[in-house]
Design an enzyme around this catalytic site. Sequence first.
Site, PDB file in Angstrom:
ATOM      1  N   ASP A  91      -3.264  -7.408  -4.984  1.00 20.89           N
ATOM      2  CA  ASP A  91      -4.233  -7.318  -3.895  1.00 20.89           C
ATOM      3  C   ASP A  91      -3.703  -8.232  -2.791  1.00 20.89           C
ATOM      4  O   ASP A  91      -3.657  -9.460  -2.968  1.00 20.89           O
ATOM      5  CB  ASP A  91      -5.605  -7.781  -4.402  1.00 20.89           C
ATOM      6  CG  ASP A  91      -6.658  -7.759  -3.314  1.00 20.89           C
ATOM      7  OD1 ASP A  91      -6.297  -7.694  -2.122  1.00 20.89           O
ATOM      8  OD2 ASP A  91      -7.849  -7.832  -3.655  1.00 20.89           O
ATOM      9  N   SER A 130      -2.640   0.483  14.824  1.00 19.79           N
ATOM     10  CA  SER A 130      -3.275   1.778  15.073  1.00 19.79           C
ATOM     11  C   SER A 130      -3.572   1.862  16.565  1.00 19.79           C
ATOM     12  O   SER A 130      -3.750   0.825  17.225  1.00 19.79           O
ATOM     13  CB  SER A 130      -4.596   1.851  14.297  1.00 19.79           C
ATOM     14  OG  SER A 130      -5.369   2.949  14.741  1.00 19.79           O
ATOM     15  N   LYS A 165      -7.119  -4.062  13.782  1.00 23.58           N
ATOM     16  CA  LYS A 165      -5.845  -3.499  14.221  1.00 23.58           C
ATOM     17  C   LYS A 165      -5.368  -4.130  15.529  1.00 23.58           C
ATOM     18  O   LYS A 165      -4.171  -4.196  15.791  1.00 23.58           O
ATOM     19  CB  LYS A 165      -5.959  -1.964  14.328  1.00 23.58           C
ATOM     20  CG  LYS A 165      -6.105  -1.302  12.957  1.00 23.58           C
ATOM     21  CD  LYS A 165      -4.859  -1.530  12.098  1.00 23.58           C
ATOM     22  CE  LYS A 165      -4.972  -1.065  10.683  1.00 23.58           C
ATOM     23  NZ  LYS A 165      -3.742  -1.243   9.897  1.00 23.58           N
ATOM     24  N   TYR A 205     -12.639  -2.304  11.902  1.00 32.67           N
ATOM     25  CA  TYR A 205     -11.275  -1.773  11.737  1.00 32.67           C
ATOM     26  C   TYR A 205     -10.507  -1.895  13.057  1.00 32.67           C
ATOM     27  O   TYR A 205      -9.366  -2.356  13.080  1.00 32.67           O
ATOM     28  CB  TYR A 205     -11.354  -0.318  11.283  1.00 32.67           C
ATOM     29  CG  TYR A 205     -10.018   0.371  11.163  1.00 32.67           C
ATOM     30  CD1 TYR A 205      -9.215   0.203  10.038  1.00 32.67           C
ATOM     31  CD2 TYR A 205      -9.544   1.221  12.176  1.00 32.67           C
ATOM     32  CE1 TYR A 205      -7.984   0.844   9.925  1.00 32.67           C
ATOM     33  CE2 TYR A 205      -8.326   1.867  12.075  1.00 32.67           C
ATOM     34  CZ  TYR A 205      -7.544   1.676  10.945  1.00 32.67           C
ATOM     35  OH  TYR A 205      -6.331   2.314  10.835  1.00 32.67           O
ATOM     36  N   ALA A 255     -11.019  -3.894  15.552  1.00 29.93           N
ATOM     37  CA  ALA A 255     -10.717  -5.315  15.830  1.00 29.93           C
ATOM     38  C   ALA A 255      -9.577  -5.800  14.939  1.00 29.93           C
ATOM     39  O   ALA A 255      -8.702  -6.552  15.381  1.00 29.93           O
ATOM     40  CB  ALA A 255     -11.967  -6.166  15.603  1.00 29.93           C
ATOM     41  N   GLY A 258       0.818  -1.222   0.000  1.00 25.21           N
ATOM     42  CA  GLY A 258       0.000   0.000   0.000  1.00 25.21           C
ATOM     43  C   GLY A 258       0.844   1.261   0.000  1.00 25.21           C
ATOM     44  O   GLY A 258       0.611   2.163   0.804  1.00 25.21           O
ATOM     45  N   ALA A 259       1.817   1.306  -0.921  1.00 25.76           N
ATOM     46  CA  ALA A 259       2.737   2.454  -0.937  1.00 25.76           C
ATOM     47  C   ALA A 259       2.391   3.452  -2.041  1.00 25.76           C
ATOM     48  O   ALA A 259       3.185   4.324  -2.363  1.00 25.76           O
ATOM     49  CB  ALA A 259       4.180   1.971  -1.080  1.00 25.76           C
ATOM     50  N   SER A 260       1.201   3.326  -2.604  1.00 23.09           N
ATOM     51  CA  SER A 260       0.803   4.250  -3.684  1.00 23.09           C
ATOM     52  C   SER A 260       0.340   5.597  -3.138  1.00 23.09           C
ATOM     53  O   SER A 260       0.354   6.592  -3.854  1.00 23.09           O
ATOM     54  CB  SER A 260      -0.328   3.620  -4.509  1.00 23.09           C
ATOM     55  OG  SER A 260      -1.361   3.138  -3.670  1.00 23.09           O
ATOM     56  N   ARG A 261      -0.096   5.619  -1.875  1.00 21.17           N
ATOM     57  CA  ARG A 261      -0.700   6.833  -1.311  1.00 21.17           C
ATOM     58  C   ARG A 261      -0.359   6.945   0.168  1.00 21.17           C
ATOM     59  O   ARG A 261       0.140   5.992   0.760  1.00 21.17           O
ATOM     60  CB  ARG A 261      -2.234   6.778  -1.438  1.00 21.17           C
ATOM     61  CG  ARG A 261      -2.738   6.712  -2.844  1.00 21.17           C
ATOM     62  CD  ARG A 261      -4.249   6.772  -2.898  1.00 21.17           C
ATOM     63  NE  ARG A 261      -4.901   5.528  -2.526  1.00 21.17           N
ATOM     64  CZ  ARG A 261      -5.732   5.380  -1.477  1.00 21.17           C
ATOM     65  NH1 ARG A 261      -6.012   6.393  -0.710  1.00 21.17           N
ATOM     66  NH2 ARG A 261      -6.286   4.214  -1.228  1.00 21.17           N
TER      67      ARG A 261
HETATM   68  P1  NAP Z   1      -4.745   5.470   2.666  1.00 17.50           P
HETATM   69  O1  NAP Z   1      -4.243   6.838   2.372  1.00 17.50           O
HETATM   70  O2  NAP Z   1      -6.185   5.159   2.511  1.00 17.50           O
HETATM   71  O3  NAP Z   1      -3.872   4.422   1.809  1.00 17.50           O
HETATM   72  C1  NAP Z   1      -4.140   3.051   1.906  1.00 17.50           C
HETATM   73  C2  NAP Z   1      -3.130   2.274   1.081  1.00 17.50           C
HETATM   74  O4  NAP Z   1      -3.433   0.878   1.206  1.00 17.50           O
HETATM   75  C3  NAP Z   1      -3.195   2.629  -0.387  1.00 17.50           C
HETATM   76  O5  NAP Z   1      -1.883   2.708  -0.917  1.00 17.50           O
HETATM   77  C4  NAP Z   1      -3.947   1.443  -0.990  1.00 17.50           C
HETATM   78  O6  NAP Z   1      -3.529   1.137  -2.310  1.00 17.50           O
HETATM   79  C5  NAP Z   1      -3.492   0.310  -0.079  1.00 17.50           C
HETATM   80  N1  NAP Z   1      -4.404  -0.836  -0.140  1.00 17.50           N
HETATM   81  C6  NAP Z   1      -5.705  -0.900   0.245  1.00 17.50           C
HETATM   82  N2  NAP Z   1      -6.201  -2.127  -0.010  1.00 17.50           N
HETATM   83  C7  NAP Z   1      -5.199  -2.854  -0.568  1.00 17.50           C
HETATM   84  C8  NAP Z   1      -5.091  -4.183  -1.042  1.00 17.50           C
HETATM   85  N3  NAP Z   1      -6.126  -5.028  -1.002  1.00 17.50           N
HETATM   86  N4  NAP Z   1      -3.890  -4.589  -1.541  1.00 17.50           N
HETATM   87  C9  NAP Z   1      -2.832  -3.742  -1.600  1.00 17.50           C
HETATM   88  N5  NAP Z   1      -2.884  -2.475  -1.164  1.00 17.50           N
HETATM   89  C10 NAP Z   1      -4.054  -2.034  -0.666  1.00 17.50           C
HETATM   90  O7  NAP Z   1      -4.406   5.061   4.163  1.00 17.50           O
HETATM   91  P2  NAP Z   1      -3.287   5.573   5.194  1.00 17.50           P
HETATM   92  O8  NAP Z   1      -3.950   6.513   6.114  1.00 17.50           O
HETATM   93  O9  NAP Z   1      -2.050   5.954   4.490  1.00 17.50           O
HETATM   94  O10 NAP Z   1      -3.070   4.216   6.000  1.00 17.50           O
HETATM   95  C11 NAP Z   1      -1.905   3.407   5.914  1.00 17.50           C
HETATM   96  C12 NAP Z   1      -1.875   2.469   7.112  1.00 17.50           C
HETATM   97  O11 NAP Z   1      -1.836   3.232   8.312  1.00 17.50           O
HETATM   98  C13 NAP Z   1      -3.144   1.594   7.212  1.00 17.50           C
HETATM   99  O12 NAP Z   1      -2.791   0.305   7.665  1.00 17.50           O
HETATM  100  C14 NAP Z   1      -3.970   2.315   8.254  1.00 17.50           C
HETATM  101  O13 NAP Z   1      -4.863   1.450   8.899  1.00 17.50           O
HETATM  102  C15 NAP Z   1      -2.880   2.822   9.185  1.00 17.50           C
HETATM  103  N6  NAP Z   1      -3.281   3.938  10.031  1.00 17.50           N
HETATM  104  C16 NAP Z   1      -3.740   5.118   9.501  1.00 17.50           C
HETATM  105  C17 NAP Z   1      -4.103   6.152  10.348  1.00 17.50           C
HETATM  106  C18 NAP Z   1      -4.619   7.479   9.837  1.00 17.50           C
HETATM  107  O14 NAP Z   1      -5.095   8.304  10.659  1.00 17.50           O
HETATM  108  N7  NAP Z   1      -4.566   7.760   8.552  1.00 17.50           N
HETATM  109  C19 NAP Z   1      -4.019   5.983  11.752  1.00 17.50           C
HETATM  110  C20 NAP Z   1      -3.551   4.772  12.249  1.00 17.50           C
HETATM  111  C21 NAP Z   1      -3.192   3.759  11.388  1.00 17.50           C
HETATM  112  P3  NAP Z   1      -4.448   1.381  -3.628  1.00 17.50           P
HETATM  113  O15 NAP Z   1      -5.021   2.769  -3.515  1.00 17.50           O
HETATM  114  O16 NAP Z   1      -3.466   1.221  -4.741  1.00 17.50           O
HETATM  115  O17 NAP Z   1      -5.500   0.323  -3.598  1.00 17.50           O
END
Ligand code: NAP
Length: 245
Positions: free
Chosen positions: A61, A140, A158, A154, A156, A9-12
């Site tokens: 995926d 998280s 994490k 979510y 659960a 998930g390193a695209s965004r």
């Molecule tokens: P995000 O901006 O929504 O990005 C999610 C990433 O996961 C995207 O690159 C997406 O890729 C990838 N992804 C989703 N489903 C996938 C799949 N089936 N296979 C491969 N890649 C997949 O989320 P983020 O906020 O950066 O979150 C990153 C991590 O940090 C997550 O585990 C999240 O639970 C955790 N986190 C986030 C927060 C927060 O406040 N943002 C807080 C605590 C923990 P595509 O777009 O290419 O599908």
Amino acid sequence: MNKVVLITGASRGIGARIAEIFAKNEFSVVINYNSSQKEAKNIEKKLKEKYNANILIIKADISKEIEVKNMIDQTIRRFGRIDVLVNNAGVAIDKDFQDRTITDFQNTFEVNVYGTFLVSKYVSTHMLKQKKGKIINISSTNGIDTLYPTSIDYDASKSAVISLTKNMALEFAPYINVNAVAPGWVNTDMNKKLPKDFLDLEKENILLKRFAKLEEIAKAVFFLANEKSGYINGEIVRVDGGMLL
Ligand code: NAP
């Protein structure tokens, strides 16, 4: 020879920023994405131009075993090894408790839990052959104590990532360090649909009165991938600015 990191998930969002810190530090970087091809290619271009980094982007995926297996095979064919795995990919859907379905639960668990397990399973076989490796899972604070019934699945999932972290540290000892980072709030696409007044209230509950910057999460992950953290194992590192419960 450069070390090799694979980030799911390193695209965004957080994953893209984690990719940047490793590229800056002369790692060869495997950028996994699922649907955001354009964003993944943009990250690749940026890291090649800025750091002259070796980048491989792979669509997979992570909840599909065959796609995970192919991703790891492709990485090994290109780089011959994997030194660091960051299980970052995750999904969250906010919905009222009574509207939540089993399908919602399944979708969340398939990516956040089964995906983390699958990628770790196929990467660890190579790390165990190398007798060396680091796995960093992104959990998280929702998996610990900042709970929301609107994200019950979510939260659960994490908590499950924390359990996987500890179990895998046990299973892969003494060769692979397995740790997790538990971020609090970070401004990413994941939270963009949440109401502003709710987010403002959440900010008030953080001692530092702000959400984390992407690089603040990336730096914690990089620390756990580094020899400086070599004696940290099976640990969950909160990066949340201090949260009032
Ligand atoms: P995000 O901006 O929504 O990005 C999610 C990433 O996961 C995207 O690159 C997406 O890729 C990838 N992804 C989703 N489903 C996938 C799949 N089936 N296979 C491969 N890649 C997949 O989320 P983020 O906020 O950066 O979150 C990153 C991590 O940090 C997550 O585990 C999240 O639970 C955790 N986190 C986030 C927060 C927060 O406040 N943002 C807080 C605590 C923990 P595509 O777009 O290419 O599908």
